[in-house]
Design a protein around this motif. Structure first.
Motif, mmCIF file in Angstrom:
data_model
loop_
_atom_site.group_PDB
_atom_site.id
_atom_site.type_symbol
_atom_site.label_atom_id
_atom_site.label_comp_id
_atom_site.label_asym_id
_atom_site.label_seq_id
_atom_site.Cartn_x
_atom_site.Cartn_y
_atom_site.Cartn_z
ATOM 1 N N LYS A 34 0.805 -1.214 0.000
ATOM 2 C CA LYS A 34 0.000 0.000 0.000
ATOM 3 C C LYS A 34 0.843 1.271 0.000
ATOM 4 O O LYS A 34 0.322 2.357 -0.230
ATOM 5 C CB LYS A 34 -0.902 0.018 1.245
ATOM 6 N N ASP A 36 3.376 4.242 -0.943
ATOM 7 C CA ASP A 36 3.851 4.961 -2.117
ATOM 8 C C ASP A 36 5.327 4.643 -2.322
ATOM 9 O O ASP A 36 6.110 4.652 -1.381
ATOM 10 C CB ASP A 36 3.665 6.465 -1.902
ATOM 11 N N GLY A 37 5.698 4.324 -3.540
ATOM 12 C CA GLY A 37 7.086 4.042 -3.851
ATOM 13 C C GLY A 37 7.465 2.581 -3.771
ATOM 14 O O GLY A 37 8.578 2.213 -4.121
ATOM 15 N N ASN A 38 6.555 1.722 -3.313
ATOM 16 C CA ASN A 38 6.830 0.281 -3.307
ATOM 17 C C ASN A 38 6.645 -0.239 -4.724
ATOM 18 O O ASN A 38 5.584 -0.095 -5.318
ATOM 19 C CB ASN A 38 5.905 -0.461 -2.335
ATOM 20 N N TRP A 60 11.936 -0.661 -3.769
ATOM 21 C CA TRP A 60 11.442 0.689 -3.533
ATOM 22 C C TRP A 60 12.062 1.670 -4.516
ATOM 23 O O TRP A 60 13.181 1.467 -4.993
ATOM 24 C CB TRP A 60 11.790 1.123 -2.110
ATOM 25 N N LYS A 61 11.355 2.767 -4.746
ATOM 26 C CA LYS A 61 11.856 3.821 -5.626
ATOM 27 C C LYS A 61 12.934 4.663 -4.954
ATOM 28 O O LYS A 61 13.848 5.144 -5.616
ATOM 29 C CB LYS A 61 10.714 4.734 -6.078
ATOM 30 N N ASN A 65 10.870 6.775 0.403
ATOM 31 C CA ASN A 65 9.694 5.905 0.412
ATOM 32 C C ASN A 65 9.810 4.830 1.477
ATOM 33 O O ASN A 65 8.834 4.518 2.158
ATOM 34 C CB ASN A 65 9.492 5.238 -0.953
ATOM 35 N N SER A 68 9.135 6.224 4.921
ATOM 36 C CA SER A 68 7.732 6.523 5.207
ATOM 37 C C SER A 68 7.030 5.304 5.806
ATOM 38 O O SER A 68 6.020 5.449 6.483
ATOM 39 C CB SER A 68 7.012 6.993 3.941
#
Length: 77
Positions: A34, A36-38, A60-61, A65, A68
């Motif tokens: 869920k 962001d960035g995964n 991950w990006k 990310n 977080s």
């Protein structure tokens, strides 16, 4: 695109492997997916006698990310 890969290894008794897999899905993997960035989330398991090894791999990006999800100490499980 460069990706950052995080790997976690854990073990449990082989007889508890299915239950532990469900636990990991519910408590960690669903949360990773869920975020962001995964980019991807995978879990592998291998039985070795009475032990079952679990290897979780997330991509991950950016470190931002990851943080977080994990907080600032992103190298800690």
């Amino acid at each position: 695109m460069n990706k950052i890969t995080r790997i976690w290894h854990g073990t449990t008794k082989a007889k508890l492997a299915d239950e532990y897999l469900k636990y990991l899905e519910k408590t960690g993997l669903s949360g990773y997916r869920k975020m962001d960035g995964n980019v991807s989330t995978k879990i592998l398991r291998r039985f070795d006698g009475y032990i079952c090894h679990f290897l979780t791999e997330t991509e991950w990006k950016s470190y931002k990310n990851i943080k977080s999800f994990t907080g600032d100490d992103f190298e800690k499980a």
